[in-house]
Design a protein around this motif. Sequence first.
Motif, PDB file in Angstrom:
ATOM      1  N   GLU A 160       0.824  -1.206   0.000  1.00 44.73           N
ATOM      2  CA  GLU A 160       0.000   0.000   0.000  1.00 44.73           C
ATOM      3  C   GLU A 160       0.860   1.258   0.000  1.00 44.73           C
ATOM      4  O   GLU A 160       0.537   2.249  -0.642  1.00 44.73           O
ATOM      5  CB  GLU A 160      -0.925  -0.004   1.203  1.00 44.73           C
ATOM      6  CG  GLU A 160      -2.011  -1.057   1.140  1.00 44.73           C
ATOM      7  CD  GLU A 160      -2.799  -1.173   2.423  1.00 44.73           C
ATOM      8  OE1 GLU A 160      -2.491  -0.429   3.379  1.00 44.73           O
ATOM      9  OE2 GLU A 160      -3.714  -1.998   2.475  1.00 44.73           O
ATOM     10  N   MET A 161       1.995   1.192   0.703  1.00 45.57           N
ATOM     11  CA  MET A 161       2.914   2.336   0.740  1.00 45.57           C
ATOM     12  C   MET A 161       3.514   2.588  -0.647  1.00 45.57           C
ATOM     13  O   MET A 161       3.666   3.742  -1.061  1.00 45.57           O
ATOM     14  CB  MET A 161       4.022   2.077   1.761  1.00 45.57           C
ATOM     15  CG  MET A 161       4.922   3.245   1.947  1.00 45.57           C
ATOM     16  SD  MET A 161       4.072   4.668   2.622  1.00 45.57           S
ATOM     17  CE  MET A 161       4.399   4.422   4.327  1.00 45.57           C
ATOM     18  N   LEU A 162       3.848   1.538  -1.368  1.00 45.10           N
ATOM     19  CA  LEU A 162       4.382   1.697  -2.731  1.00 45.10           C
ATOM     20  C   LEU A 162       3.349   2.307  -3.670  1.00 45.10           C
ATOM     21  O   LEU A 162       3.677   3.145  -4.521  1.00 45.10           O
ATOM     22  CB  LEU A 162       4.867   0.358  -3.279  1.00 45.10           C
ATOM     23  CG  LEU A 162       6.152  -0.194  -2.668  1.00 45.10           C
ATOM     24  CD1 LEU A 162       6.463  -1.576  -3.235  1.00 45.10           C
ATOM     25  CD2 LEU A 162       7.295   0.752  -2.933  1.00 45.10           C
ATOM     26  N   ILE A 163       2.108   1.898  -3.521  1.00 52.64           N
ATOM     27  CA  ILE A 163       1.041   2.459  -4.360  1.00 52.64           C
ATOM     28  C   ILE A 163       0.879   3.948  -4.062  1.00 52.64           C
ATOM     29  O   ILE A 163       0.786   4.773  -4.983  1.00 52.64           O
ATOM     30  CB  ILE A 163      -0.283   1.699  -4.131  1.00 52.64           C
ATOM     31  CG1 ILE A 163      -0.184   0.291  -4.709  1.00 52.64           C
ATOM     32  CG2 ILE A 163      -1.445   2.457  -4.762  1.00 52.64           C
ATOM     33  CD1 ILE A 163      -1.374  -0.586  -4.411  1.00 52.64           C
ATOM     34  N   MET A 164       0.874   4.330  -2.799  1.00 59.40           N
ATOM     35  CA  MET A 164       0.739   5.741  -2.436  1.00 59.40           C
ATOM     36  C   MET A 164       1.929   6.554  -2.938  1.00 59.40           C
ATOM     37  O   MET A 164       1.770   7.682  -3.407  1.00 59.40           O
ATOM     38  CB  MET A 164       0.604   5.893  -0.920  1.00 59.40           C
ATOM     39  CG  MET A 164      -0.730   5.448  -0.378  1.00 59.40           C
ATOM     40  SD  MET A 164      -2.118   6.335  -1.105  1.00 59.40           S
ATOM     41  CE  MET A 164      -1.818   7.955  -0.478  1.00 59.40           C
ATOM     42  N   LEU A 165       3.122   5.985  -2.862  1.00 57.92           N
ATOM     43  CA  LEU A 165       4.308   6.665  -3.373  1.00 57.92           C
ATOM     44  C   LEU A 165       4.201   6.888  -4.877  1.00 57.92           C
ATOM     45  O   LEU A 165       4.543   7.955  -5.388  1.00 57.92           O
ATOM     46  CB  LEU A 165       5.566   5.856  -3.036  1.00 57.92           C
ATOM     47  CG  LEU A 165       6.899   6.490  -3.373  1.00 57.92           C
ATOM     48  CD1 LEU A 165       7.092   7.766  -2.573  1.00 57.92           C
ATOM     49  CD2 LEU A 165       8.026   5.510  -3.087  1.00 57.92           C
TER      50      LEU A 165
END
Length: 112
Positions: A23-28
């Motif tokens: 999820e953090m990679l998607i937000m980044l």
Amino acid sequence: MSLFISNAYAQGAPAGGAGGGFEMLIMLGVFGLIFYFMLYRPQAKRVKEHKNLVSSLSKGDEVLTQGGMVGKITKVSEDKDFIEIGLNETTNIVIQKSAVSAVLPKGTMKAI
């Protein structure tokens, strides 16, 4: 214990906590796209337009400088990045080509 702060009770690990890294990679990635489309792309477009404007300057064009002066180009130095602008019949100044912010329509100086 305290009047304003309630006691904290330990809880177990939340369910579904394993997907946090993805999820953090998607937000980044989303923030990267927002940065590109909102900041980088419009600025690169303005720089390209200004570079085209500077390269198309020729003798006789009426220009507006970044300092707010309006004049007619009397001499263009091809080997250097300088032009000579006539503000009126007696006053000429030399400026850098990059200091020109806009090319005005013909006859603008007479209308002022």
